[in-house]
Design a protein around this motif. Structure first.
Motif, mmCIF file in Angstrom:
data_model
loop_
_atom_site.group_PDB
_atom_site.id
_atom_site.type_symbol
_atom_site.label_atom_id
_atom_site.label_comp_id
_atom_site.label_asym_id
_atom_site.label_seq_id
_atom_site.Cartn_x
_atom_site.Cartn_y
_atom_site.Cartn_z
ATOM 1 N N VAL A 354 21.071 75.724 89.440
ATOM 2 C CA VAL A 354 21.403 74.798 88.363
ATOM 3 C C VAL A 354 22.459 75.400 87.441
ATOM 4 C CG1 VAL A 354 20.516 73.669 86.283
ATOM 5 C CG2 VAL A 354 19.213 73.579 88.403
ATOM 6 N N TYR A 357 25.827 75.314 89.091
ATOM 7 C CA TYR A 357 26.372 73.958 89.157
ATOM 8 C C TYR A 357 26.921 73.527 87.791
ATOM 9 C CZ TYR A 357 26.749 68.997 90.251
ATOM 10 O OH TYR A 357 27.227 67.726 90.445
ATOM 11 N N LEU A 358 26.159 73.792 86.741
ATOM 12 C CA LEU A 358 26.591 73.392 85.404
ATOM 13 C C LEU A 358 27.847 74.138 84.957
ATOM 14 C CD1 LEU A 358 23.161 73.109 83.530
ATOM 15 C CD2 LEU A 358 24.715 71.237 84.106
ATOM 16 N N HIS A 361 30.551 72.164 87.395
ATOM 17 C CA HIS A 361 30.562 70.739 87.697
ATOM 18 C C HIS A 361 29.910 69.875 86.607
ATOM 19 C CE1 HIS A 361 30.940 72.626 91.721
ATOM 20 N NE2 HIS A 361 31.725 71.581 91.971
ATOM 21 N N ALA A 362 29.636 70.437 85.453
ATOM 22 C CA ALA A 362 29.001 69.642 84.394
ATOM 23 C C ALA A 362 29.884 68.471 83.999
ATOM 24 C CB ALA A 362 28.728 70.522 83.170
ATOM 25 N N CYS A 366 25.417 64.345 83.474
ATOM 26 C CA CYS A 366 24.881 65.399 84.361
ATOM 27 C C CYS A 366 25.274 66.756 83.777
ATOM 28 C CB CYS A 366 25.438 65.224 85.778
ATOM 29 S SG CYS A 366 24.573 66.195 87.032
ATOM 30 N N ASP A 367 24.810 67.003 82.551
ATOM 31 C CA ASP A 367 25.227 68.212 81.847
ATOM 32 C C ASP A 367 24.058 68.985 81.251
ATOM 33 O OD1 ASP A 367 24.561 66.388 79.950
ATOM 34 O OD2 ASP A 367 26.510 66.327 78.943
ATOM 35 N N VAL A 372 20.605 67.360 85.872
ATOM 36 C CA VAL A 372 20.966 67.843 87.214
ATOM 37 C C VAL A 372 19.823 67.586 88.187
ATOM 38 C CG1 VAL A 372 21.464 69.896 88.596
ATOM 39 C CG2 VAL A 372 22.606 69.572 86.387
ATOM 40 N N GLU A 373 18.596 67.855 87.750
ATOM 41 C CA GLU A 373 17.448 67.624 88.631
ATOM 42 C C GLU A 373 17.340 66.150 89.016
ATOM 43 O OE1 GLU A 373 12.574 68.186 88.688
ATOM 44 O OE2 GLU A 373 13.811 69.384 87.323
ATOM 45 N N TRP A 375 19.763 63.986 89.147
ATOM 46 C CA TRP A 375 20.878 63.660 90.034
ATOM 47 C C TRP A 375 20.595 64.128 91.457
ATOM 48 C CZ3 TRP A 375 24.441 67.002 92.532
ATOM 49 C CH2 TRP A 375 25.505 66.347 93.149
ATOM 50 N N VAL A 376 20.061 65.339 91.586
ATOM 51 C CA VAL A 376 19.739 65.866 92.921
ATOM 52 C C VAL A 376 18.660 65.018 93.584
ATOM 53 C CG1 VAL A 376 18.822 67.847 94.192
ATOM 54 C CG2 VAL A 376 20.452 68.209 92.325
ATOM 55 N N LEU A 385 21.580 73.125 96.102
ATOM 56 C CA LEU A 385 20.735 72.506 95.086
ATOM 57 C C LEU A 385 19.559 71.763 95.708
ATOM 58 C CD1 LEU A 385 23.369 71.100 92.561
ATOM 59 C CD2 LEU A 385 21.478 72.631 91.971
#
Length: 577
Positions: A354, A357-358, A361-362, A366-367, A372-373, A375-376, A385
């Motif tokens: 996580v 990714y942040l 790709h934040a 999705c920040d 993120v969870e 979205w996944v 992820l």
């Protein structure tokens, strides 16, 4: 929204002077309840009895009162049941820590007043699984809730049992008393207010409608224009011209709600403090030791604890920042349970994925780790992820191991200990929150009193107390100075803490010191002040932070701004700046 103006036209006749300036209420109720002549009722106690008596003829009505901390709620509860000839089984719910003090007050006032002692039940007993039918077994026709914020969570075990009983017995009278009615928003108490008013209720019953009220009345609410404008009739009813700007309309809506609440039959919101002695708040900005500052910086940038454990989300980071501010962090204690490497490895790998990714790709929506969870879960991307979340979901339900404190630096505690033991006649209490801090203070030679009975300034002139055990209900007015080394963002709790020493009967000034050595601690104190101001702005009750007798010795710019925008009904002739 019909509830906004409903019944307001007739409520002016029920408005009660909680200060009883002409003494008529005290004369009336002293004649009813006093027997020795040595003591009389306080203005707020007489006003509360008057408020309850005015609607006592209606079945299912009681009283909702937010009285200033230390204003004599216990004596009120020992008197008020006598207003209801139909009541046969009165029950008082209270904090178990306050039960001994209640018995002391009962014995103290019995020679001087005509009292009626209710059946007692502590909130802790009420929460036990063995007590699921405790209310039904006693079958009270009047329930009094001291420090009624203990019932604010309607979904807790005690909340479910309480509201189930009230639903099954709608004519049961309910009296709710508190010194701090709310922290963040009105939804913390409106369900209790609704029960107190019974058939005279004017609050929305549907959640969607109540949420619209909350959006307008909460400090951080983001109301729609139409939700603000529904308050216009009530504001104009109270003689206020509806403003042109949106921000001014929101403030006008809050003033209208405050007036509606304070003039409502069966409600008493006291507007004066129980103590007028000088009160000074100090923010203590001790320097952070270099070694601790370095560890804090590494933790915040790397999202890892000093021992290498991953920090999963922002909430966990906040907890660790608060403990690191006093020199320690909590780690998992794997020696206390069967080792579960899979749980720890899966948790750490998910956190690592996580963060990676942040960092690259934040984006809006999705920040944060939670977003993120989500979205996944919804998109199942073909990357690490998805696999990491699957592995974590497979074991995250397992019982977490307990935590143990790990001290990075004890130096933070040296200045508070020196303050506690400094020469002089002042009696002092050093307040802490974490059990680990209490252990460390004891190791450093301080006297730590972890549980009841409460200390006395004569026997323990300098003592350390845990915030969780003593911040509410305890009379510690014999102590001159108080220092809180682990501040709380909860404005209601900070108000309760201030009321331990600054309360009715106190003779002499009171000094309150709140630590703010790190940015997070300062932010925590500011949040508590902001929440306390918002609550006072909504419900008319004055908070100790904003009294005429209060001085802020060194406010931050944010606190200074909060004080300056306090309305006149909350803050008059404020000398604190």
């Amino acid at each position: 929204m019909r509830f906004v103006l409903q019944g307001a036209e007739g409520d002016g006749s029920h408005a009660i002077d909680d200060q009883d300036k002409d003494g008529s209420l005290r004369e009336k109720w002293n004649n009813v309840f006093c027997k020795s002549g040595l003591y009389g009722l306080r203005p707020s106690q007489a006003a509360a009895l008057e408020a309850a008596s005015l609607i006592s003829e209606y079945d299912g009505t009681g009283l909702f009162t937010s009285m200033a901390v230390g204003d004599g709620k216990t004596l009120l509860l020992l008197l008020i049941t006598q207003l209801y000839p139909d009541v046969e089984r009165a029950l008082l719910l209270l904090d178990p820590k306050l039960a001994p003090e209640f018995e002391e007050e009962n014995a103290k006032w019995r020679p001087h007043f005509h009292l009626m002692t209710p059946q007692l039940m502590t909130y802790s007993r009420f929460s036990h699984k063995e007590s699921t039918a405790a209310l039904r077994d006693y079958n009270p026709d009047l329930i009094m809730a001291d420090e009624c914020q203990a019932l604010k969570n309607a979904k807790s075990a005690r909340g479910l049992r309480f509201f189930r009983y009230m639903k099954e017995n709608p004519n049961t009278r309910f009296i709710a008393t508190t010194g701090t009615i709310e922290d963040k928003c009105i939804s913390e108490y409106t369900h209790l207010l609704r029960l107190s008013l019974g058939p005279l209720n004017w609050l929305p019953r549907h959640k969607a409608e109540m949420n619209r009220w909350v959006s307008v009345l909460s400090n951080d609410g983001e109301p729609a224009k139409e939700d603000v404008d529904i308050w216009r009739p009530l504001a104009e009813f109270y003689g206020e011209k509806w403003p042109a700007s949106e921000a001014s309309r929101i403030e006008a809506a809050r003033r209208a709600y405050r007036e509606r609440l304070s003039t409502c039959p069966g409600v008493l919101m006291t507007s004066e403090s129980s103590c007028t002695e000088p009160l000074t708040y100090h923010i203590v900005r001790d320097p952070v030791p270099e070694a601790l500052a370095a560890e804090l910086g590494k933790m915040m940038t790397g999202y890892k604890l000093p021992n290498g454990d991953e920090i999963v989300d922002a909430a966990e980071m906040t907890r660790h920042r608060r403990t690191m501010a006093v020199g320690f962090y909590n780690r998992w204690d794997w020696d206390a349970v069967d080792a579960d490497d899979e749980w720890l490895l899966a948790r750490n790998e998910w956190s690592r994925q996580v963060r990676a990714y942040l960092s690259s790709h934040a984006r809006e929506g999705c920040d944060s780790p939670a977003l993120v969870e989500a979205w996944v879960e919804n998109n199942q991307p073909r990357n690490g992820l998805t696999e990491a979340l699957k592995a974590w979901n497979a074991v995250r339900h397992l019982k977490k191991p307990p935590t143990i404190p790990v001290w990075v630096n004890y130096a933070v505690l040296q200045n508070p200990v020196r303050w506690l033991n400094a020469p002089g006649k002042a009696t002092r209490i050093l307040w802490y929150y974490s059990p680990a801090v209490g252990d460390a203070l004891e190791m450093l030679g301080c006297r730590v009193n972890r549980k009841l009975p409460k200390p006395s300034a004569r026997r323990m002139p300098r003592v350390c107390l845990p915030f969780t055990a003593f911040h509410r209900g305890q009379n510690l007015q014999d102590y001159d100075e108080h220092r809180l080394i682990e501040p709380t963002p909860n404005g209601a709790r900070l108000e309760q803490w201030g009321g331990r020493g600054h309360r009715g009967g106190r003779k002499g000034a009171v000094e309150l010191f709140v630590d703010g050595r790190t940015h997070k601690q300062l932010e925590t104190v500011e949040t508590a002040v902001e929440r306390s101001w918002g609550a006072a702005n909504r419900n008319r009750q004055k908070r100790k932070m904003f009294l005429e007798c209060t001085t802020w010795a060194n406010p931050t710019p944010r606190i200074r701004e909060i004080i300056r925008r306090s309305p006149a009904s909350v803050l008059e002739n404020q000398p604190c700046l």
